[in-house]
Design a protein around this motif. Structure first.
Motif, PDB file in Angstrom:
ATOM      1  N   ASP A   1       1.511   0.376   3.500  1.00  0.00           N
ATOM      2  CA  ASP A   1       2.526   0.064   2.497  1.00  0.00           C
ATOM      3  C   ASP A   1       2.842  -1.427   2.618  1.00  0.00           C
ATOM      4  OD1 ASP A   1       5.213  -0.388   1.369  1.00  0.00           O
ATOM      5  OD2 ASP A   1       5.243   1.778   1.100  1.00  0.00           O
ATOM      6  N   GLY A   2       2.740  -2.141   1.506  1.00  0.00           N
ATOM      7  CA  GLY A   2       2.944  -3.576   1.562  1.00  0.00           C
ATOM      8  C   GLY A   2       4.359  -3.987   1.902  1.00  0.00           C
TER       9      GLY A   2
ATOM     10  N   PHE B   1       0.472  -3.112  -1.693  1.00  0.00           N
ATOM     11  CA  PHE B   1      -0.309  -2.604  -0.569  1.00  0.00           C
ATOM     12  C   PHE B   1      -0.821  -3.748   0.309  1.00  0.00           C
ATOM     13  CE2 PHE B   1      -0.707   0.575  -3.903  1.00  0.00           C
ATOM     14  CZ  PHE B   1      -0.455   1.762  -3.210  1.00  0.00           C
ATOM     15  N   ALA B   2      -1.109  -3.395   1.554  1.00  0.00           N
ATOM     16  CA  ALA B   2      -1.818  -4.272   2.474  1.00  0.00           C
ATOM     17  C   ALA B   2      -2.835  -3.400   3.205  1.00  0.00           C
ATOM     18  CB  ALA B   2      -0.860  -4.941   3.455  1.00  0.00           C
ATOM     19  N   GLY B   3      -3.748  -4.036   3.918  1.00  0.00           N
ATOM     20  CA  GLY B   3      -4.732  -3.242   4.631  1.00  0.00           C
ATOM     21  C   GLY B   3      -5.613  -4.106   5.493  1.00  0.00           C
ATOM     22  N   VAL B   4      -6.359  -3.441   6.365  1.00  0.00           N
ATOM     23  CA  VAL B   4      -7.271  -4.165   7.244  1.00  0.00           C
ATOM     24  C   VAL B   4      -8.484  -3.283   7.532  1.00  0.00           C
ATOM     25  CG1 VAL B   4      -6.072  -3.402   9.342  1.00  0.00           C
ATOM     26  CG2 VAL B   4      -7.510  -5.451   9.406  1.00  0.00           C
ATOM     27  N   LYS B   5      -9.648  -3.904   7.443  1.00  0.00           N
ATOM     28  CA  LYS B   5     -10.874  -3.206   7.843  1.00  0.00           C
ATOM     29  C   LYS B   5     -11.347  -3.751   9.181  1.00  0.00           C
ATOM     30  CE  LYS B   5     -14.948  -3.827   5.721  1.00  0.00           C
ATOM     31  NZ  LYS B   5     -15.958  -3.686   4.638  1.00  0.00           N
ATOM     32  N   VAL B   6     -11.665  -2.850  10.080  1.00  0.00           N
ATOM     33  CA  VAL B   6     -12.328  -3.208  11.328  1.00  0.00           C
ATOM     34  C   VAL B   6     -13.740  -2.640  11.225  1.00  0.00           C
ATOM     35  CG1 VAL B   6     -12.357  -3.009  13.822  1.00  0.00           C
ATOM     36  CG2 VAL B   6     -10.167  -3.140  12.614  1.00  0.00           C
ATOM     37  N   ALA B   7     -14.718  -3.515  11.132  1.00  0.00           N
ATOM     38  CA  ALA B   7     -16.104  -3.091  10.947  1.00  0.00           C
ATOM     39  C   ALA B   7     -16.937  -3.520  12.144  1.00  0.00           C
ATOM     40  CB  ALA B   7     -16.679  -3.686   9.664  1.00  0.00           C
ATOM     41  N   GLY B   8     -17.899  -2.710  12.478  1.00  0.00           N
ATOM     42  CA  GLY B   8     -18.856  -3.044  13.516  1.00  0.00           C
ATOM     43  C   GLY B   8     -20.233  -3.229  12.905  1.00  0.00           C
ATOM     44  N   VAL B   9     -20.959  -4.227  13.390  1.00  0.00           N
ATOM     45  CA  VAL B   9     -22.352  -4.426  12.991  1.00  0.00           C
ATOM     46  C   VAL B   9     -23.186  -4.281  14.253  1.00  0.00           C
ATOM     47  CG1 VAL B   9     -24.037  -5.962  11.928  1.00  0.00           C
ATOM     48  CG2 VAL B   9     -21.643  -6.020  11.175  1.00  0.00           C
TER      49      VAL B   9
ATOM     50  N   ALA C   1      -5.989  -8.021   4.290  1.00  0.00           N
ATOM     51  CA  ALA C   1      -5.656  -8.495   2.943  1.00  0.00           C
ATOM     52  C   ALA C   1      -4.351  -7.857   2.497  1.00  0.00           C
ATOM     53  CB  ALA C   1      -6.768  -8.155   1.958  1.00  0.00           C
ATOM     54  N   ALA C   2      -3.688  -8.501   1.527  1.00  0.00           N
ATOM     55  CA  ALA C   2      -2.484  -7.951   0.900  1.00  0.00           C
ATOM     56  C   ALA C   2      -2.492  -8.341  -0.562  1.00  0.00           C
ATOM     57  CB  ALA C   2      -1.224  -8.480   1.589  1.00  0.00           C
ATOM     58  N   PHE C   3      -2.129  -7.361  -1.427  1.00  0.00           N
ATOM     59  CA  PHE C   3      -2.024  -7.635  -2.856  1.00  0.00           C
ATOM     60  C   PHE C   3      -1.168  -6.551  -3.490  1.00  0.00           C
ATOM     61  CE2 PHE C   3      -3.668  -7.181  -7.278  1.00  0.00           C
ATOM     62  CZ  PHE C   3      -3.246  -8.416  -7.745  1.00  0.00           C
TER      63      PHE C   3
ATOM     64  N   ASP D   1      -9.706 -16.713  -3.332  1.00  0.00           N
ATOM     65  CA  ASP D   1      -9.701 -17.873  -2.428  1.00  0.00           C
ATOM     66  C   ASP D   1      -8.458 -17.939  -1.545  1.00  0.00           C
ATOM     67  OD1 ASP D   1     -12.134 -19.464  -2.810  1.00  0.00           O
ATOM     68  OD2 ASP D   1     -11.460 -19.610  -4.882  1.00  0.00           O
ATOM     69  N   ALA D   2      -7.439 -17.127  -1.871  1.00  0.00           N
ATOM     70  CA  ALA D   2      -6.176 -17.217  -1.138  1.00  0.00           C
ATOM     71  C   ALA D   2      -6.160 -16.377   0.139  1.00  0.00           C
ATOM     72  CB  ALA D   2      -5.023 -16.780  -2.043  1.00  0.00           C
ATOM     73  N   GLY D   3      -7.077 -15.436   0.282  1.00  0.00           N
ATOM     74  CA  GLY D   3      -7.048 -14.529   1.431  1.00  0.00           C
ATOM     75  C   GLY D   3      -7.529 -15.190   2.702  1.00  0.00           C
ATOM     76  N   PRO D   4      -7.179 -14.593   3.855  1.00  0.00           N
ATOM     77  CA  PRO D   4      -7.626 -15.144   5.132  1.00  0.00           C
ATOM     78  C   PRO D   4      -9.125 -14.965   5.320  1.00  0.00           C
ATOM     79  CG  PRO D   4      -6.518 -13.040   5.470  1.00  0.00           C
ATOM     80  CD  PRO D   4      -6.340 -13.388   4.021  1.00  0.00           C
ATOM     81  N   ALA D   5      -9.710 -15.834   6.119  1.00  0.00           N
ATOM     82  CA  ALA D   5     -11.138 -15.733   6.415  1.00  0.00           C
ATOM     83  C   ALA D   5     -11.412 -14.526   7.291  1.00  0.00           C
ATOM     84  CB  ALA D   5     -11.609 -17.008   7.119  1.00  0.00           C
ATOM     85  N   ARG D   6     -12.603 -14.010   7.176  1.00  0.00           N
ATOM     86  CA  ARG D   6     -13.052 -12.930   8.040  1.00  0.00           C
ATOM     87  C   ARG D   6     -13.110 -13.424   9.485  1.00  0.00           C
ATOM     88  NH1 ARG D   6     -17.417  -9.772   5.791  1.00  0.00           N
ATOM     89  NH2 ARG D   6     -17.990 -11.726   4.772  1.00  0.00           N
ATOM     90  N   THR D   7     -12.646 -12.595  10.409  1.00  0.00           N
ATOM     91  CA  THR D   7     -12.778 -12.902  11.833  1.00  0.00           C
ATOM     92  C   THR D   7     -13.971 -12.141  12.390  1.00  0.00           C
ATOM     93  OG1 THR D   7     -10.393 -13.219  12.091  1.00  0.00           O
ATOM     94  CG2 THR D   7     -11.667 -12.806  14.087  1.00  0.00           C
ATOM     95  N   ALA D   8     -14.894 -12.845  13.021  1.00  0.00           N
ATOM     96  CA  ALA D   8     -16.086 -12.230  13.605  1.00  0.00           C
ATOM     97  C   ALA D   8     -16.081 -12.472  15.112  1.00  0.00           C
ATOM     98  CB  ALA D   8     -17.341 -12.813  12.974  1.00  0.00           C
ATOM     99  N   VAL D   9     -16.219 -11.398  15.868  1.00  0.00           N
ATOM    100  CA  VAL D   9     -16.183 -11.481  17.324  1.00  0.00           C
ATOM    101  C   VAL D   9     -17.466 -10.884  17.896  1.00  0.00           C
ATOM    102  CG1 VAL D   9     -14.946 -10.794  19.415  1.00  0.00           C
ATOM    103  CG2 VAL D   9     -13.676 -11.244  17.301  1.00  0.00           C
ATOM    104  N   PRO D  10     -18.273 -11.684  18.610  1.00  0.00           N
ATOM    105  CA  PRO D  10     -19.477 -11.119  19.238  1.00  0.00           C
ATOM    106  C   PRO D  10     -19.091 -10.127  20.339  1.00  0.00           C
ATOM    107  CG  PRO D  10     -19.562 -13.521  19.152  1.00  0.00           C
ATOM    108  CD  PRO D  10     -18.162 -13.128  18.820  1.00  0.00           C
ATOM    109  N   VAL D  11     -19.788  -9.011  20.382  1.00  0.00           N
ATOM    110  CA  VAL D  11     -19.616  -8.006  21.437  1.00  0.00           C
ATOM    111  C   VAL D  11     -21.008  -7.591  21.886  1.00  0.00           C
ATOM    112  CG1 VAL D  11     -17.383  -7.177  20.602  1.00  0.00           C
ATOM    113  CG2 VAL D  11     -19.482  -6.143  19.735  1.00  0.00           C
ATOM    114  N   PRO D  12     -21.125  -6.929  23.057  1.00  0.00           N
ATOM    115  CA  PRO D  12     -22.467  -6.593  23.559  1.00  0.00           C
ATOM    116  C   PRO D  12     -23.332  -5.822  22.563  1.00  0.00           C
ATOM    117  CG  PRO D  12     -20.858  -6.281  25.294  1.00  0.00           C
ATOM    118  CD  PRO D  12     -20.078  -6.617  24.049  1.00  0.00           C
ATOM    119  N   ALA D  13     -22.752  -4.934  21.764  1.00  0.00           N
ATOM    120  CA  ALA D  13     -23.543  -4.129  20.822  1.00  0.00           C
ATOM    121  C   ALA D  13     -23.846  -4.853  19.521  1.00  0.00           C
ATOM    122  CB  ALA D  13     -22.828  -2.814  20.520  1.00  0.00           C
ATOM    123  N   GLY D  14     -23.195  -5.990  19.297  1.00  0.00           N
ATOM    124  CA  GLY D  14     -23.410  -6.707  18.037  1.00  0.00           C
ATOM    125  C   GLY D  14     -22.233  -7.573  17.671  1.00  0.00           C
TER     126      GLY D  14
END
Length: 311
Positions: free
Chosen positions: A89-90, A61-69, A56-58, A36-49
């Motif tokens: 590296d965190g 380590f830290a990290g970020v996923k950039v996903a396309g739908v 996230a960080a824990f 519950d402590a992590g940031p919310a997912r950011t969703a951005v509409p783009v022409p393809a979807g």
């Protein structure tokens, strides 16, 4: 100095199987990760979807996923889900590894479901599994469930008959009795797993037997759902995190908007189950709804990085 480690889909699958991925998620929850402590997912509409940003960080380590739908991709012979994961590296946020983001999603989502299945589904007999879907997540969930429980039979319910027959055939190569079927076969299921792109309920929730477990993973949009209000009202409900579920899970938000349930209808989350703070009750269906969270990606990416021989 060498650049970040690059892990492609084949390497990731070779490094860790479904049971190992499920284990690392459980270990992270026991170690104190707070979903519950992590940031919310950011969703951005783009022409393809849609583009999704999931940081996230824990621990170290830290990290970020950039996903396309991209909903139109399957018709072009391309994957619906795309993306990359950058592990950092965190301490100094220097890049450590770049992972195939779609493959990471295909590993962690079934493992999250399998972790719920470990705690919610019966373990005193082989299970009859009804599996909705025939895409990559359906294949991943089949393997993850088989790693978590003994399965007597798999019934595949798919929108595309060819895809359904192919998945049932694959299940048979894993040594499981399998066939295609229809939605009303949930009435005889011990475990129902929904991993589709459906935006409306897939089956009649009144048919699900008391004591059966239903897992739904297909959507993270407030107006989309794979299960109906009747199932949710009847069920003891578990989620990854209350904050994410009440923000994104249409399976719960639609019944909430209808006034059929309140927010208190959520009985617990994965951490409650893994740590033993909550145990499922008898006599009701158990429903687990996941939307996919950034902490899961980070935990699995970290484990893959270490499995590749990095500290």
């Amino acid at each position: 100095m060498s650049g970040p480690l690059v892990l492609d889909a084949a390497t990731m699958t070779r490094l860790m199987g479904p049971a190992a991925v499920t284990d690392v998620l459980a270990e992270a929850l026991r170690a104190g990760v707070d979903p519950d402590a992590g940031p919310a997912r950011t969703a951005v509409p783009v022409p393809a979807g849609e583009l999704l940003l999931m940081p996230a960080a824990f621990g170290p380590f830290a990290g970020v996923k950039v996903a396309g739908v991209a909903p139109a991709n399957p018709a072009r012979g391309l994957p619906r889900i795309t993306g990359s994961y950058l592990l950092l590296d965190g301490a100094d946020l220097q890049p450590l590894a770049l992972l195939d983001g779609a493959a990471l999603t295909e590993l962690r989502t079934p493992a999250v479901s399998a972790l719920a299945v470990r705690h919610l589904a019966p373990d005193d007999r082989p299970l009859r599994l009804v599996l909705f879907g025939s895409g990559p997540q359906a294949y991943g969930h089949l393997e993850a469930v088989l790693a978590a429980r003994e399965v007597a039979e798999v019934v595949v319910v798919a929108r595309h008959p060819v895809g359904g027959r192919a998945l049932a055939g694959y299940a048979r190569t894993l040594g499981v009795l399998a066939r295609t079927g229809t939605p009303d076969e949930v009435a005889g299921a011990d475990l129902v797993v929904c991993c589709t792109t459906a935006r409306a309920p897939l089956f009649d929730g009144t048919l699900v037997a008391p004591g059966a477990t239903v897992v739904a993973v297909g959507s993270h949009e407030p107006a989309a759902r794979e299960t109906d209000t009747a199932l949710v009202v009847r069920s003891e409900v578990y989620v990854e995190a209350r904050s994410a579920a009440l923000r994104e899970a249409g399976d719960l938000l639609v019944p909430l908007a209808e006034g059929a349930i309140g927010a208190e209808h959520v009985a617990g989350d994965l951490a409650d189950l893994v740590t033993g703070r909550r145990r499922p009750s008898a006599g009701r269906p158990r429903f687990f709804k996941s939307v996919g969270m950034a902490w899961e990606d980070l935990v699995v990416a970290t484990a893959l990085y270490r499995a590749a021989g990095r500290p």
